[in-house]
Design an enzyme around this catalytic site. Structure first.
Site, PDB file in Angstrom:
ATOM      1  N   ASN A 386       0.823  -1.200   0.000  1.00 55.69           N
ATOM      2  CA  ASN A 386       0.000   0.000   0.000  1.00 55.69           C
ATOM      3  C   ASN A 386       0.866   1.263   0.000  1.00 55.69           C
ATOM      4  O   ASN A 386       0.990   1.936  -1.028  1.00 55.69           O
ATOM      5  CB  ASN A 386      -0.945  -0.027   1.210  1.00 55.69           C
ATOM      6  N   ASP A 387       1.504   1.551   1.128  1.00 54.25           N
ATOM      7  CA  ASP A 387       2.258   2.803   1.231  1.00 54.25           C
ATOM      8  C   ASP A 387       3.395   2.895   0.209  1.00 54.25           C
ATOM      9  O   ASP A 387       3.721   3.986  -0.260  1.00 54.25           O
ATOM     10  CB  ASP A 387       2.837   2.945   2.642  1.00 54.25           C
ATOM     11  N   VAL A 388       3.997   1.733  -0.143  1.00 59.89           N
ATOM     12  CA  VAL A 388       5.161   1.779  -1.028  1.00 59.89           C
ATOM     13  C   VAL A 388       4.770   2.050  -2.484  1.00 59.89           C
ATOM     14  O   VAL A 388       5.640   2.192  -3.344  1.00 59.89           O
ATOM     15  CB  VAL A 388       5.995   0.480  -0.951  1.00 59.89           C
ATOM     16  N   ALA A 427       1.131   3.652   7.314  1.00 60.88           N
ATOM     17  CA  ALA A 427       1.234   5.092   7.492  1.00 60.88           C
ATOM     18  C   ALA A 427      -0.106   5.720   7.838  1.00 60.88           C
ATOM     19  O   ALA A 427      -0.170   6.876   8.239  1.00 60.88           O
ATOM     20  CB  ALA A 427       1.804   5.741   6.236  1.00 60.88           C
TER      21      ALA A 427
END
Lengths: 460, 157
Positions: A386-388, A427
């Site tokens: 997700n965040d990456v 995050a």
């Protein structure tokens, strides 16, 4: 004759260095590891046959017990649990340093000031490593008590106080000539060091564990080197320094991959961003899809890239992913894997998980290597990440992850995101990628989702 | 090539360290046994511990002692640079095995643990040494074996 023992330790140290060097290529890495093990065997045998060592009963018990436990741990650990395993091993190394320095203090009395300082440092760093690693272990195992980052009020003040207290203890230890006071000081160091270890790691969240594990790896090396100064042994100093350096490098790589400084990871709390109304607005145009539609899209794809995250490993989907890539390759597509440095829970973790699923390592592409070529990719399949892949790291300077290097999947022609829901990642922020016109969401459990896609592609 | 030079420098530094230890050994002629191994301490110093008497380091060996310290620090600092040189070139694919492998190497503390456990006067110190051997040996054996397991998966192709 006199110089033989140190010379054998030198040979062991050279074996460590050469072993690490040879380990840097996937083809020769097994040999490198064996060279390191050979160096360790040589160091242990040299020590046992050294004339200074006499009581063999304790040594035999210790060696046998440690070997049996270590073998059992190494044979039974799952690859997903590798970060916990390495964390635990780091901690045990630190614990050994605490005990060796203590027994050196008990066994001998004519210590020089520099040796006593080394004894103190060995105890302090060892205790911090031991307890810090155990807390990291508990966090990685997701024990409920440790799941949320805890920090006491004015935690940094308390930590600074503990560091000051330790400096005081080390100073008294070094300049006191009374062995009772020395022992009391050492116990003080070990206890306050233990609290420091817990307090340092406990406030750090689960997403930052790759940094913690790397840092503890470094500390375990430095603790070993400090023990080397205690017993005047170059093999410990060299090996400890090597490990200390390698841990620092990996820590740096992990921090860079998250675009955060080490002090920010250790002392800062990541700011949450994005209000609820904001989320609805961002996700207004999200489109979802089905396995059959995905199969149609994959039908014409020349180049497919998988972007795996830790969620893939949790869903045990890596074998299904490899199955899908085999099916696609049989249909003439080029399949690659884009690996973000913090995709797993320790440096390189994702690569190990995919290697376990028989994915060849030359298909695993680093972020920097694959990013410039992503605009020629037909389909990117994001699974458990997700965040990456959050483009707001690039576009929104106010985002908590602003500036973090990401895999630019939004540049691919079509992006398929396999995810249970639109819930945020570590995050805690929304991901605009999910609402982009070229993105399709497939809400499902990772493993079942991929198996369904495999079935649909085969049915084409 | 660069790392080869550093390795050579390291070897030279170690030899310097050995020479320094010789110097120290000859200077502290009083304590014959300490010349055999720097980790061995004569038994009369242990009886001092039993009496709780203050230690009195021989002033004659202090200059030799500081040379040993400097040599050890030299070895330490150069080894850190060797570590940076080697590790920086390891590809991310191998970072996990690298970490578990270097972790196993940090179990070298087992050497200190064996010395502590095998100390001639068996006592509480030797017991702690034994516990330390167990911990360090788990680190060594577990670390090397699990690294081997992982690397075999990478080797398959």
């Amino acid at each position: 004759m006199n110089a033989l023992v140190p010379l054998l330790y030198l040979v062991a140290s050279v074996l460590f260095i050469v072993g690490l060097k040879v380990m840097s290529l996937p083809r020769t890495a097994v040999r490198g590891n064996l060279l390191g093990a050979l160096g360790m065997l040589l160091a242990i045998l040299t020590t046992i046959f050294d004339r200074g060592v006499t009581g063999y009963l304790f040594i035999a018990i210790g060696l046998i017990a440690g070997t049996v436990i270590g073998t059992l741990m190494a044979k039974n650990v799952a690859m997903t649990a590798m970060p916990q395993m390495v964390g635990m091993l780091n901690g045990l190394g630190g614990g050994a340093s605490v005990l060796v320095a203590f027994s050196d203090l008990l066994n001998t009395s004519d210590h020089h000031v520099d040796t006593l300082i080394a004894v103190g440092l060995s105890g302090l760093i060892g205790a911090v490593t031991f307890w810090g690693s155990l807390v990291a272990y508990a966090k990685l195992e997701e024990w409920p008590q440790f799941k949320k980052p805890h920090s006491l009020p004015s935690q940094q003040l308390i930590n600074a106080g503990l560091v000051g207290l330790n400096c005081l203890f080390i100073a008294i230890l070094a300049f006191s000539h009374n062995s009772a006071i020395q022992i009391a000081c050492y116990l003080g160091i070990a206890i306050s060091g233990s609290f420091l270890g817990v307090f340092l790691v406990n406030p750090i969240g689960g997403a930052d564990m790759p940094v913690v594990i790397s840092l503890m790896n470094s500390y375990s090396g430095i603790a070993g080197a400090a023990t080397g100064f205690v017993i005047d042994n170059n093999a410990l100093i060299i090996a400890g320094a090597l490990v200390g350096a390698s841990g620092i490098i990996l820590t740096q790589i992990m921090c860079k991959a998250m675009n955060r400084s080490l002090s920010n990871v250790l002392f800062g709390v990541m700011a949450g961003g994005g209000s609820a109304g904001n989320v609805d607005e961002i996700y207004a145009n999200v489109r979802s899809t089905s396995p059959d539609d995905i199969a149609m899209i994959l039908d014409g794809a020349q180049r497919v890239v998988f972007v795996p995250g830790y969620g893939m490993a949790v869903a045990q989907a890596q074998h299904a992913v490899r199955e899908l890539s085999k099916v696609l390759e049989a249909r003439g597509a080029v399949v690659e894997y884009a690996i973000h440095p913090v995709a797993g829970r320790m440096p390189g973790h994702m690569n190990v998980l995919l290697a376990e699923a028989d994915v060849s390592y030359d298909k695993l592409k680093e972020m920097d290597e694959i990013n410039p070529t992503l605009d020629s990719v037909d389909v990117a399949i994001v699974i458990g990440a997700n965040d990456v892949v959050n483009p707001s790291a690039r576009t929104d300077p106010k985002s908590p992850i602003a500036g973090m290097p990401i895999i630019d999947v939004d540049k691919c022609r079509t992006v398929i995101v396999i995810k249970r829901s639109l819930s945020p990642g570590f995050a805690g922020i929304p991901n605009p990628l999910f609402a982009m016109p070229n993105t399709l969401m497939y809400y499902a459990d990772g493993q079942q989702a991929v198996l369904d896609i495999v079935k649909a592609v085969k049915a084409l | 090539m660069k790392s080869l030079i550093v390795v050579m420098a390291l070897s030279i530094a170690t030899l310097v360290g050995l020479v320094c230890m010789r110097v120290q050994a000859t200077q502290s002629g009083k304590n014959q046994e300490s010349a055999v191994s720097q980790s061995t301490i004569s038994s009369d110093s242990n009886s001092e511990l039993a009496q709780g008497a203050p230690a009195n380091p021989q002033t004659s060996s202090d200059s030799g002692r500081s040379l040993v310290l400097v040599a050890s620090l030299t070895v330490f600092v150069l080894s850190v640079f060797v570590g940076f040189e080697i590790i920086a070139k390891v590809p991310p694919t191998l970072h996990t095995p690298l970490m578990s492998g270097s972790n196993a190497i940090s179990g070298i503390t087992v050497v200190g643990a064996i010395i502590a456990a095998g100390y001639k006067e068996t006592g509480i110190g030797s017991f702690f040494g034994m516990v330390a051997i167990v911990l360090a040996m788990i680190n060594v054996v577990g670390g090397f074996l699990v690294t081997h397991r992982m690397l075999l998966m990478f080797k398959k192709r």
